[in-house]
Design an enzyme around this catalytic site. Structure first.
Site, PDB file in Angstrom:
ATOM      1  N   ILE A  98       0.872  -1.175   0.000  1.00 56.83           N
ATOM      2  CA  ILE A  98       0.000   0.000   0.000  1.00 56.83           C
ATOM      3  C   ILE A  98       0.913   1.229   0.000  1.00 56.83           C
ATOM      4  CG2 ILE A  98      -1.825   1.275   1.206  1.00 56.83           C
ATOM      5  CD1 ILE A  98      -2.759  -1.478   0.442  1.00 56.83           C
ATOM      6  N   VAL A 109       3.288   3.043  -5.665  1.00 57.65           N
ATOM      7  CA  VAL A 109       4.537   3.498  -5.026  1.00 57.65           C
ATOM      8  C   VAL A 109       5.151   2.349  -4.231  1.00 57.65           C
ATOM      9  CG1 VAL A 109       5.577   5.116  -3.395  1.00 57.65           C
ATOM     10  CG2 VAL A 109       3.742   5.894  -4.901  1.00 57.65           C
ATOM     11  N   CYS A 110       4.505   1.982  -3.139  1.00 58.22           N
ATOM     12  CA  CYS A 110       5.065   1.011  -2.190  1.00 58.22           C
ATOM     13  C   CYS A 110       5.205  -0.385  -2.785  1.00 58.22           C
ATOM     14  CB  CYS A 110       4.212   0.955  -0.940  1.00 58.22           C
ATOM     15  SG  CYS A 110       3.914   2.592  -0.215  1.00 58.22           S
ATOM     16  N   LEU A 111       4.344  -0.741  -3.739  1.00 56.28           N
ATOM     17  CA  LEU A 111       4.465  -2.013  -4.440  1.00 56.28           C
ATOM     18  C   LEU A 111       5.291  -1.860  -5.715  1.00 56.28           C
ATOM     19  CD1 LEU A 111       3.771  -4.971  -5.064  1.00 56.28           C
ATOM     20  CD2 LEU A 111       1.634  -4.157  -6.100  1.00 56.28           C
TER      21      LEU A 111
END
Length: 233
Positions: free
Chosen positions: A138, A142-144
């Site tokens: 999440i 971005v984070c993935l």
């Protein structure tokens, strides 16, 4: 004539190299997930970020995250949970993940947005000795996306679980999926990961994995019928 022979020789050499590279690529990416070659990475499923997810129903997202993490628990997959600046507005990792993945390696990053830029995170992945990373995060774009692309660039085979990830809107999710696909990331759902890694209902963990699938998808009614029929026989 010598020049011509040299050109032919160099061309054949180049073709041979390309053939070997293509074969290596095919071998690496055609190998399926197994309980022995995969590691789970849960990235930034933090309470402050979860409330901003708008591309999926929050209850469905939570359900998918639980399905994915329970699958990893059943299989005893090495699991890594990381949070970005947890003392800040992003908040702590959602409690359900910690409750399921009780043996996970937890890494609290101090500032890196891309988890792959964290030496501790990279080391945790490397220390598992596994080349296939089942990854969710999440927010999706971005984070993935960032660590997924970075890991592929360093030779890992990444399965990005988009339905156990979430972002601000559907446009952001679709853009992330396109970019990850272009970079060689495998975009998947948690149920397809479970089915691939289970492979056969007769596998040692087949029934337990079927129960996870039944608990967190509409497949539950099929599974209930199967169990009822099994008991009657």
């Amino acid at each position: 004539m010598k020049i011509f022979k040299s050109i032919v020789k160099n061309t054949l050499f180049t073709v041979a190299l390309l053939g070997l590279a293509s074969q290596s690529y095919a071998n690496k990416y055609s190998e399926v997930l197994t309980p022995d070659n995969a590691v789970l990475a849960m990235i930034d499923h933090q309470t402050g970020l979860m409330v901003g997810v708008r591309d999926m129903n929050p209850a469905q997202l939570k359900n998918n995250i639980l399905g994915l993490t329970k699958m990893a628990k059943v299989l005893d997959l090495p699991s890594i949970v990381t949070a970005s600046y947890p003392q800040g507005p992003n908040g702590p990792v959602m409690g359900e993940i910690s409750q399921v993945l009780t043996d996970a390696k937890v890494i609290n990053r101090q500032g890196e947005i891309n988890a792959w830029k964290s030496p501790e995170f990279r080391k945790a992945i490397k220390d598992t000795g596994r080349n296939k990373i089942i990854m969710a995060g999440i927010v999706t774009d971005v984070c993935l996306m960032f660590p997924a692309i970075s890991a592929v660039a360093q030779g890992y085979d990444v399965y990005a679980v988009v339905d156990a990830s979430g972002t601000w809107d559907k446009v952001s999710r679709e853009a992330a999926i396109h970019r990850m696909t272009q970079a060689g990331v495998k975009v998947v759902t948690w149920a397809s990961v479970l089915a691939e890694i289970m492979d056969d209902w007769r596998s040692p963990k087949g029934q337990e994995l079927g129960a996870v699938l039944a608990e967190h998808t509409s497949y539950g009614y099929v599974y209930q019928s199967f169990i009822a029929n099994k008991k009657s026989n």
